[in-house]
Write an enzyme that holds these catalytic residues in place. Structure first.
Site, PDB file in Angstrom:
ATOM      1  N   ALA A  68      15.415   3.766  -9.598  1.00 46.99           N
ATOM      2  CA  ALA A  68      15.439   2.232  -9.428  1.00 46.99           C
ATOM      3  C   ALA A  68      15.171   1.685  -8.045  1.00 46.99           C
ATOM      4  CB  ALA A  68      17.038   2.191  -9.799  1.00 46.99           C
ATOM      5  N   GLY A 113      16.963   7.140 -11.398  1.00 49.69           N
ATOM      6  CA  GLY A 113      16.965   6.606 -12.797  1.00 49.69           C
ATOM      7  C   GLY A 113      15.846   7.624 -13.577  1.00 49.69           C
ATOM      8  N   GLU A 116      17.314  10.008 -15.469  1.00 47.54           N
ATOM      9  CA  GLU A 116      18.417   9.416 -16.317  1.00 47.54           C
ATOM     10  C   GLU A 116      17.492   9.108 -17.700  1.00 47.54           C
ATOM     11  OE1 GLU A 116      20.199   6.906 -13.206  1.00 47.54           O
ATOM     12  OE2 GLU A 116      21.876   7.466 -14.354  1.00 47.54           O
ATOM     13  N   GLU A 136      21.959   9.358  -5.882  1.00 46.84           N
ATOM     14  CA  GLU A 136      22.553   8.287  -5.682  1.00 46.84           C
ATOM     15  C   GLU A 136      23.714   8.527  -4.507  1.00 46.84           C
ATOM     16  OE1 GLU A 136      21.778   9.437  -8.662  1.00 46.84           O
ATOM     17  OE2 GLU A 136      20.613   8.013  -9.892  1.00 46.84           O
TER      18      GLU A 136
HETATM   19  N1  CAA Z   1      13.282   1.768  -4.383  1.00 48.19           N
HETATM   20  C1  CAA Z   1      12.642   0.952  -3.534  1.00 48.19           C
HETATM   21  N2  CAA Z   1      11.778   1.400  -2.910  1.00 48.19           N
HETATM   22  C2  CAA Z   1      11.154   2.768  -2.946  1.00 48.19           C
HETATM   23  C3  CAA Z   1      11.831   3.678  -3.580  1.00 48.19           C
HETATM   24  C4  CAA Z   1      13.137   3.171  -4.388  1.00 48.19           C
HETATM   25  N3  CAA Z   1      13.745   4.079  -5.263  1.00 48.19           N
HETATM   26  N4  CAA Z   1      11.681   4.871  -3.333  1.00 48.19           N
HETATM   27  C5  CAA Z   1      10.497   4.724  -2.454  1.00 48.19           C
HETATM   28  N5  CAA Z   1      10.624   3.322  -2.074  1.00 48.19           N
HETATM   29  C6  CAA Z   1       9.384   3.097  -1.380  1.00 48.19           C
HETATM   30  C7  CAA Z   1       9.854   3.331   0.353  1.00 48.19           C
HETATM   31  O1  CAA Z   1      10.544   2.126   0.873  1.00 48.19           O
HETATM   32  C8  CAA Z   1       8.397   3.271   0.921  1.00 48.19           C
HETATM   33  O2  CAA Z   1       8.255   1.739   0.910  1.00 48.19           O
HETATM   34  P1  CAA Z   1       7.322   1.141   2.112  1.00 48.19           P
HETATM   35  O3  CAA Z   1       6.010   1.638   2.012  1.00 48.19           O
HETATM   36  O4  CAA Z   1       7.403  -0.360   2.063  1.00 48.19           O
HETATM   37  O5  CAA Z   1       8.012   1.655   3.539  1.00 48.19           O
HETATM   38  C9  CAA Z   1       7.432   3.620  -0.128  1.00 48.19           C
HETATM   39  O6  CAA Z   1       8.327   3.529  -1.543  1.00 48.19           O
HETATM   40  C10 CAA Z   1       6.999   5.102  -0.188  1.00 48.19           C
HETATM   41  O7  CAA Z   1       8.030   5.781   0.031  1.00 48.19           O
HETATM   42  P2  CAA Z   1       8.540   6.754   1.256  1.00 48.19           P
HETATM   43  O8  CAA Z   1       7.776   6.329   2.638  1.00 48.19           O
HETATM   44  O9  CAA Z   1       9.836   7.296   1.504  1.00 48.19           O
HETATM   45  O10 CAA Z   1       7.682   8.044   0.718  1.00 48.19           O
HETATM   46  P3  CAA Z   1       8.032   9.786   0.787  1.00 48.19           P
HETATM   47  O11 CAA Z   1       6.722  10.253   0.432  1.00 48.19           O
HETATM   48  O12 CAA Z   1       8.200   9.970   2.295  1.00 48.19           O
HETATM   49  O13 CAA Z   1       9.306   9.745   0.070  1.00 48.19           O
HETATM   50  C11 CAA Z   1      10.387   9.789  -2.000  1.00 48.19           C
HETATM   51  C12 CAA Z   1       8.908   9.925  -1.272  1.00 48.19           C
HETATM   52  C13 CAA Z   1      11.068  11.063  -1.750  1.00 48.19           C
HETATM   53  C14 CAA Z   1      10.365   9.437  -3.460  1.00 48.19           C
HETATM   54  C15 CAA Z   1      11.272   8.752  -0.982  1.00 48.19           C
HETATM   55  O14 CAA Z   1      10.974   7.379  -1.119  1.00 48.19           O
HETATM   56  C16 CAA Z   1      12.974   8.566  -1.872  1.00 48.19           C
HETATM   57  O15 CAA Z   1      13.653   9.489  -1.678  1.00 48.19           O
HETATM   58  N6  CAA Z   1      13.031   7.511  -2.295  1.00 48.19           N
HETATM   59  C17 CAA Z   1      14.409   6.987  -2.889  1.00 48.19           C
HETATM   60  C18 CAA Z   1      14.590   7.865  -4.154  1.00 48.19           C
HETATM   61  C19 CAA Z   1      15.924   7.240  -4.583  1.00 48.19           C
HETATM   62  O16 CAA Z   1      16.974   7.437  -3.861  1.00 48.19           O
HETATM   63  N7  CAA Z   1      16.008   7.157  -5.947  1.00 48.19           N
HETATM   64  C20 CAA Z   1      17.181   6.643  -6.720  1.00 48.19           C
HETATM   65  C21 CAA Z   1      17.350   5.183  -6.563  1.00 48.19           C
HETATM   66  S1  CAA Z   1      19.007   4.883  -7.509  1.00 48.19           S
HETATM   67  C22 CAA Z   1      18.621   5.266  -9.265  1.00 48.19           C
HETATM   68  O17 CAA Z   1      17.627   5.341  -9.557  1.00 48.19           O
HETATM   69  C23 CAA Z   1      19.523   5.234 -10.318  1.00 48.19           C
HETATM   70  C24 CAA Z   1      20.496   4.364 -10.783  1.00 48.19           C
HETATM   71  O18 CAA Z   1      21.342   5.038 -11.248  1.00 48.19           O
HETATM   72  C25 CAA Z   1      20.593   2.896 -10.953  1.00 48.19           C
END
Ligand code: CAA
Length: 262
Positions: A68, A113, A116, A136
């Site tokens: 998400a 997500g 999920e 999360e």
């Molecule tokens: N939402 C918004 N932006 C995100 C994102 C997310 N879930 N995941 C990554 N991005 C963005 C980063 O902020 C970054 O943006 P910028 O280039 O503008 O800085 C870009 O995508 C690339 O990400 P990284 O620089 O972090 O790239 P990486 O290769 O080092 O890591 C990753 C990749 C492992 C996917 C890491 O970005 C990460 O851990 N992301 C978060 C994932 C997360 O926590 N997801 C769960 C969200 S909650 C959910 O899904 C469920 C719910 O129940 C509602």
């Protein structure tokens, strides 16, 4: 994040519908716009008499999806957060209950997500190198798109709790060991393996295929329905107890309750 013209690509051929997540620049993160688009496409495909099997894939090299959109979520208040959860739930429920079986082909990061939605699909096939997690807890929340319910049902409560309490990542092989995915295949074969399975399923009689999905799902459906009804009964009967009245009164009076087990 900028607006992109098409967040999802759709293709329908030989009884197989394919939806490809197409926000590679944003790691296929699900924002509200993409969720809305996804919901409409699933409705259309669900109604399409010519589609017998649905396939989900990703056009992003690095990820199936990073989950998400945290940026969007972070700006929300309680009501907005709830609505965002409901939008994701709506997608998962459509995947789970649409007539056609859904096969998901996963590669790269499949987080939050993503896991999920995958859990709401019928069959999960992962490429070598896929990374799964429910992260999360690390952003101060819990899985909000059905992860606490579906992941637990698929991998068992103990494994789901460990993933959800720690946010740890698992690879494709561990995902297969715990039953999260059906198969692990080399990355270069993923799409072919998924399409071959879809073709096999699409070669079967539609009514038998759809009824098989409905019948297997019923186990879960009746479990949820029964569980909710059971909870309401247990909740209601507590209103006949002294302790319920004491508990609520004590809260309103700002003191600790004195329970008497009656
Ligand atoms: N939402 C918004 N932006 C995100 C994102 C997310 N879930 N995941 C990554 N991005 C963005 C980063 O902020 C970054 O943006 P910028 O280039 O503008 O800085 C870009 O995508 C690339 O990400 P990284 O620089 O972090 O790239 P990486 O290769 O080092 O890591 C990753 C990749 C492992 C996917 C890491 O970005 C990460 O851990 N992301 C978060 C994932 C997360 O926590 N997801 C769960 C969200 S909650 C959910 O899904 C469920 C719910 O129940 C509602």
């Amino acid at each position: 994040m900028e607006k992109e013209p098409t967040n999802l690509k759709v293709d329908i051929k030989n009884g197989i519908g394919t939806i490809t997540l197409n926000r590679p620049k944003f790691l296929n993160v699900f924002n509200e716009e993409t969720l809305d688009e996804f919901a409409s496409i699933l409705d259309e495909i669900g109604r399409n008499e010519n589609v017998k099997v649905l396939v989900l894939l990703s056009a992003c090299k690095k990820a199936f999806t990073a989950g998400a959109d945290i940026k969007q979520m972070s700006a929300k208040d309680r009501e907005g957060g709830k609505r965002f959860a409901q939008m994701g739930h709506r997608i998962a429920r459509k995947l789970e209950t649409m007539p056609q079986p859904v096969i998901i082909g996963i590669h790269g990061y499949t987080l939050g997500g993503g896991v999920e939605f995958a859990c709401a699909c019928d069959i999960r096939i992962a490429a070598e190198g896929s990374v799964f997690s429910q992260p999360e807890i690390d952003i101060g929340v819990i899985p909000g798109w059905g992860g606490t319910q579906r992941l637990s049902r698929i991998v068992g409560i103990a494994k789901a709790k460990e993933m959800i309490y720690t946010g740890k990542r698992i690879d494709a092989h561990e995902a297969m060991e715990i039953g999260l995915v059906n198969h692990v295949v080399p990355r270069e074969n993923l799409e072919d393996v998924v399409m071959a399975l879809a073709e096999t399923m699409a070669s079967k009689g539609k009514h038998a295929l759809f009824n098989a999905k409905r019948a297997i799902n019923q186990l879960h459906e009746s479990f949820i329905e029964d569980g909710l009804a059971f909870e309401v009964e247990r909740w209601t009967e507590l209103f006949d107890t002294y302790d319920q009245k004491e508990g609520m009164r004590a809260f309103l009076e700002g003191r600790h309750p004195k329970f008497e087990d009656r």
